[in-house]
Design a protein around this motif. Structure first.
Motif, short mmCIF file in Angstrom:
data_model
loop_
_atom_site.label_atom_id
_atom_site.label_comp_id
_atom_site.label_asym_id
_atom_site.label_seq_id
_atom_site.Cartn_x
_atom_site.Cartn_y
_atom_site.Cartn_z
N PHE A 81 0.76 -1.14 0.01
CA PHE A 81 0.16 -0.13 0.11
C PHE A 81 0.95 1.31 0.06
N ALA A 82 1.96 1.31 0.66
CA ALA A 82 2.89 2.59 0.92
C ALA A 82 3.37 2.61 -0.80
N PHE A 83 4.00 1.74 -1.33
CA PHE A 83 4.37 1.77 -2.63
C PHE A 83 3.10 2.14 -3.29
N THR A 84 2.01 1.88 -3.28
CA THR A 84 0.90 2.38 -4.18
C THR A 84 0.77 4.00 -4.17
N CYS A 85 0.65 4.33 -2.76
CA CYS A 85 0.48 5.60 -2.31
C CYS A 85 1.51 6.81 -2.78
N ALA A 86 2.81 6.04 -3.07
CA ALA A 86 4.17 6.97 -3.66
C ALA A 86 3.80 7.44 -4.87
N LYS A 87 2.73 6.63 -5.84
CA LYS A 87 2.49 7.08 -7.00
C LYS A 87 1.60 8.49 -7.24
N THR A 88 1.84 9.02 -8.45
CA THR A 88 0.96 10.21 -8.44
C THR A 88 -0.42 9.74 -8.81
N THR A 89 -1.26 11.05 -8.42
CA THR A 89 -2.60 10.58 -8.51
C THR A 89 -3.24 9.82 -10.17
N GLY A 90 -2.38 10.78 -10.91
CA GLY A 90 -2.94 10.40 -12.26
C GLY A 90 -2.18 9.10 -12.87
N SER A 91 -1.27 8.60 -12.27
CA SER A 91 -0.88 7.32 -12.48
C SER A 91 -1.59 6.18 -11.73
N LEU A 92 -2.19 6.61 -10.76
CA LEU A 92 -2.95 5.68 -9.95
C LEU A 92 -4.42 5.62 -10.73
N LEU A 93 -4.88 6.58 -11.18
CA LEU A 93 -6.01 6.32 -12.00
C LEU A 93 -5.86 5.68 -13.45
N HIS A 94 -4.71 5.90 -13.87
CA HIS A 94 -4.35 4.96 -15.20
C HIS A 94 -4.33 3.47 -15.08
N GLU A 95 -3.65 3.46 -13.50
CA GLU A 95 -3.61 1.97 -13.02
C GLU A 95 -4.96 1.36 -12.69
N MET A 96 -5.85 2.22 -12.42
CA MET A 96 -7.13 1.83 -11.89
C MET A 96 -7.88 1.16 -13.19
N TYR A 97 -7.85 2.07 -14.25
CA TYR A 97 -8.73 1.95 -15.45
C TYR A 97 -7.92 0.87 -16.13
N ARG A 98 -6.68 0.45 -15.99
CA ARG A 98 -6.27 -0.73 -16.86
C ARG A 98 -6.64 -2.09 -15.95
N LEU A 99 -6.38 -1.94 -14.53
CA LEU A 99 -6.88 -3.01 -13.84
C LEU A 99 -8.37 -3.47 -13.91
N ARG A 100 -9.26 -2.23 -13.88
CA ARG A 100 -10.58 -2.67 -14.07
C ARG A 100 -10.79 -3.35 -15.52
N GLY A 101 -10.26 -2.87 -16.50
CA GLY A 101 -10.29 -3.56 -17.82
C GLY A 101 -10.05 -4.97 -17.74
N ASN A 102 -8.97 -5.22 -17.05
CA ASN A 102 -8.42 -6.72 -16.68
C ASN A 102 -9.59 -7.33 -15.84
N LEU A 103 -9.96 -6.94 -14.89
CA LEU A 103 -11.26 -7.51 -13.96
C LEU A 103 -12.50 -7.68 -14.91
N CYS A 104 -12.85 -6.84 -15.63
CA CYS A 104 -14.01 -6.85 -16.43
C CYS A 104 -13.80 -8.10 -17.47
N LEU A 105 -12.75 -8.20 -18.10
CA LEU A 105 -12.33 -9.26 -18.95
C LEU A 105 -12.39 -10.70 -18.00
N MET A 106 -11.72 -10.70 -16.96
CA MET A 106 -11.95 -11.79 -16.32
C MET A 106 -13.31 -12.46 -16.02
N LEU A 107 -14.02 -11.35 -15.45
CA LEU A 107 -15.45 -11.60 -15.04
C LEU A 107 -16.45 -12.02 -16.32
N GLU A 108 -16.15 -11.41 -17.54
CA GLU A 108 -17.00 -11.55 -18.66
C GLU A 108 -16.58 -13.11 -19.20
N GLU A 109 -15.13 -13.35 -18.99
CA GLU A 109 -14.72 -14.47 -19.72
C GLU A 109 -14.85 -15.87 -18.72
N MET A 110 -15.40 -15.52 -17.30
CA MET A 110 -15.37 -16.44 -16.31
C MET A 110 -16.17 -17.63 -16.85
#
Length: 180
Positions: A81-110
């Motif tokens: 969590f500390a490592f995650t907090c060290a990132k910029t807000t913009g990079s966190l949002l980009h990471e969140m969007y990327r991860l959510r895309g992965n999660l959506c695929l995971m759920l859709e293809e389950m």
């Protein structure tokens, strides 16, 4: 039983509203804690981003183990969590969007049979994948409401400090690091 279309729609888009809540905020509103005992907006976004990694791990365990048990996620005990907090807000949002895309695929293809698989939460008890997904969305929504309130509180505090100043949103002709 698969997820219904409304849940998938919420899952694919709910997180995108965060950017709207913080677009006109200056960095001090995003990075500073308004209450020393509560997360800042940035820390809350880091928490939501990190929680997506946790949810991916939980889904993998649910689909590969028999009724795994999960404690409540506590960021203060998570070394990443500390490592995650060290990132910029913009990079966190980009990471969140990327991860959510992965999660959506995971759920859709389950496979359909995996939606019946269960896991036990320390407080919420035994839940199937569709319930875990609803829990994820409700939890995220609660955190988004905290961000919404913090953004409003920042502007309220600024007006109290300088009641004769009119605060306007920042100019939008800059490169927006938060844009998707």
């Amino acid at each position: 039983m698969n997820l219904n279309e409304y849940t998938l729609e919420r899952f694919a888009n709910q997180h995108k509203t965060i950017k709207n809540y913080i677009d006109d905020l200056p960095p001090e509103a995003i990075y500073n804690r308004l209450n020393p005992d509560k997360f800042s907006i940035h820390e809350t976004i880091a928490y939501l981003t990190r929680y997506q990694h946790i949810f991916i791990d939980r889904l993998n365990r649910i689909t590969n183990e028999v009724n795994p048990y999960f404690e409540i996620y506590k960021p203060e005990t998570d070394p990443d969590f500390a490592f995650t907090c060290a990132k910029t807000t913009g990079s966190l949002l980009h990471e969140m969007y990327r991860l959510r895309g992965n999660l959506c695929l995971m759920l859709e293809e389950m496979p359909s049979e995996h939606y019946a698989r269960v896991a036990t939460h320390a407080v919420l008890g035994r839940m199937a994948v569709n319930q875990w997904t609803e829990f994820f969305l409700l939890h995220e929504s609660s955190q988004q409401f905290k961000i919404f309130k913090l953004a409003g509180s920042f502007w309220s505090m600024q007006v109290e400090k300088h009641p004769d100043i009119i605060y306007l949103p920042r100019l939008t002709n800059y490169i927006d690091e938060l844009a998707v």
